[in-house]
Design an enzyme around this catalytic site. Structure first.
Site, short mmCIF file in Angstrom:
data_model
loop_
_atom_site.label_atom_id
_atom_site.label_comp_id
_atom_site.label_asym_id
_atom_site.label_seq_id
_atom_site.Cartn_x
_atom_site.Cartn_y
_atom_site.Cartn_z
N TYR A 1 14.81 27.75 -9.32
CA TYR A 1 13.83 26.75 -8.90
C TYR A 1 12.95 26.40 -10.08
O TYR A 1 12.55 27.28 -10.86
CB TYR A 1 12.98 27.28 -7.74
N LYS A 2 12.64 25.12 -10.20
CA LYS A 2 11.82 24.60 -11.30
C LYS A 2 10.55 24.02 -10.71
O LYS A 2 10.61 23.06 -9.94
CB LYS A 2 12.61 23.54 -12.07
N ALA A 3 9.40 24.61 -11.06
CA ALA A 3 8.13 24.25 -10.43
C ALA A 3 7.13 23.76 -11.47
O ALA A 3 7.18 24.12 -12.65
CB ALA A 3 7.55 25.45 -9.70
#
Length: 275
Positions: free
Chosen positions: A173-175
Site C-alpha cells: 500500500y502506498k499512502a
C-alpha cells in the site's frame, strides 16, 4: 523507490499544455538514468515512460520495474479527479513480460463511492494475480467540500483510507505522509503507527503534497512508525525541472539526495518481509 509515472501533471510542471510529449519522455529517461542506480524500483507509465526508458537502456541493473495500470481522469493543468483500471496495460504481453509489479492510484473521498472504489481495487488485484505480479494500491485523500483539512484531520483520513483500500489484500500500500508533513516528526510517527496497526499489508509513503525540503525527515518519521520505505517522485526530482540543466541537476543533486535518503530509510524502516 522512485515514481516517474506522472503524465499530465508532469506536463504542467514542465510548463503547461504547450509542452510536447517528447519533453515528458526526455525528462523520464534522464531521471531514470540518474536515479535508478540508487533505487530499489522505479514506477513508470506506458504513455511516456516505459518504452523510452527501456529502449534507452537506462534502467539500472537490480532496479525493479513497476508499471502504472491506472487510467487517469485529469483535465489539462488540473489535478487527477478520478481513476480506473487501464485494461490495455494488462492486455499487453510485452508489458507483462517486463513488469515486476503493477500500481493503481485511487482518489479517496471519505464517505463517498466506497462500493465503486472497492470494485476497482478488486478488479486491479485480480488482473495482477492472473499475471503473477504483485499489486500496489495507492490512496490519495481528497476531502469533501466543507471539510477543513487540518494536519490532524488529514492523518485521520489517511488511516481511514488505508483500512478501506487494503481490504482486498494488495501486496503493498502506498499512502500519503500523515499530515502531509505539516505535523512534527513525533506526531507523524504516531500517525504512521496507527496505519501500521490498522492494516495487514506493508506500506510506503509517497511525496505528493509534502514540501520537498520537508519530505526526507517526514519519510523517516513515517518509517519509525512502521512504513517500509517510500515510493516518491516530486520531492526527489522536482527541483531539477526548474534548472537550466535538468539532466545535470538530476545527476549532481537529485541522485545523491536519493542515495542519502535511501541509506537513512534502510536504517529505520520496517522490512516488508517482516509484515
Amino acid at each position: 523507490m522512485v515514481a516517474l509515472d506522472q503524465r499530465e501533471s508532469l506536463r504542467t510542471m514542465l510548463g503547461g499544455k504547450a509542452v510536447a510529449d517528447e519533453a515528458l519522455t526526455r525528462f523520464k529517461v534522464d531521471a531514470a538514468r540518474a536515479l535508478t542506480p540508487h533505487a530499489s524500483a522505479v514506477l513508470l507509465d506506458v504513455a511516456f515512460g516505459l518504452e523510452p526508458v527501456l529502449e534507452a537502456g537506462v534502467l539500472a541493473g537490480g532496479c525493479g520495474l513497476i508499471v502504472a495500470a491506472d487510467e487517469l481522469v485529469q483535465p489539462a493543468g488540473g489535478i487527477v479527479e478520478d481513476t480506473a483500471v487501464d485494461d490495455a496495460v494488462f492486455d499487453d504481453p510485452n508489458v507483462t513480460a517486463r513488469a515486476d509489479a503493477y500500481k493503481l492510484l485511487v482518489i479517496w473521498h471519505p464517505g463517498r463511492d466506497r462500493a465503486r472504489r472497492a470494485a476497482t481495487v478488486r478488479a486491479f488485484l485480480a488482473a495482477c494475480r492472473e499475471r503473477g505480479r504483485p499489486g500496489i494500491v495507492e490512496g490519495i485523500v481528497r476531502p469533501l467540500p466543507g471539510d477543513h483539512l487540518t494536519p490532524a484531520r488529514h492523518a485521520d483520513l489517511v488511516v481511514e483510507a488505508a483500512v478501506e483500500l487494503t481490504e482486498a489484500g494488495p501486496d503493498l500500500y502506498k499512502a500519503e505522509v500523515p499530515s502531509l508533513g505539516l505535523a512534527d516528526d513525533q506526531t507523524i510517527t504516531a500517525a504512521a503507527a496507527r496505519v501500521t496497526d490498522a492494516i495487514a499489508a506493508p506500506w510506503v509513503v509517497l511525496s505528493n503534497g509534502v514540501r520537498p525540503e520537508r519530505f526526507d525527515d517526514a519519510a523517516i518519521a513515517a518509517a519509525r512508525g512502521g512504513a517500509s520505505g517510500f515510493l516518491a517522485g516530486r520531492a526527489i526530482w522536482i527541483e531539477s525541472i526548474a534548472t537550466n540543466d535538468p539532466r545535470g541537476h538530476l545527476e549532481r543533486v537529485a541522485a545523491p539526495r536519493l542515495a542519502g535518503l535511501a541509506a537513512r530509510i534502510d536504517g529505520v524502516a520496517r522490512p516488508w518481509s517482516a509484515v
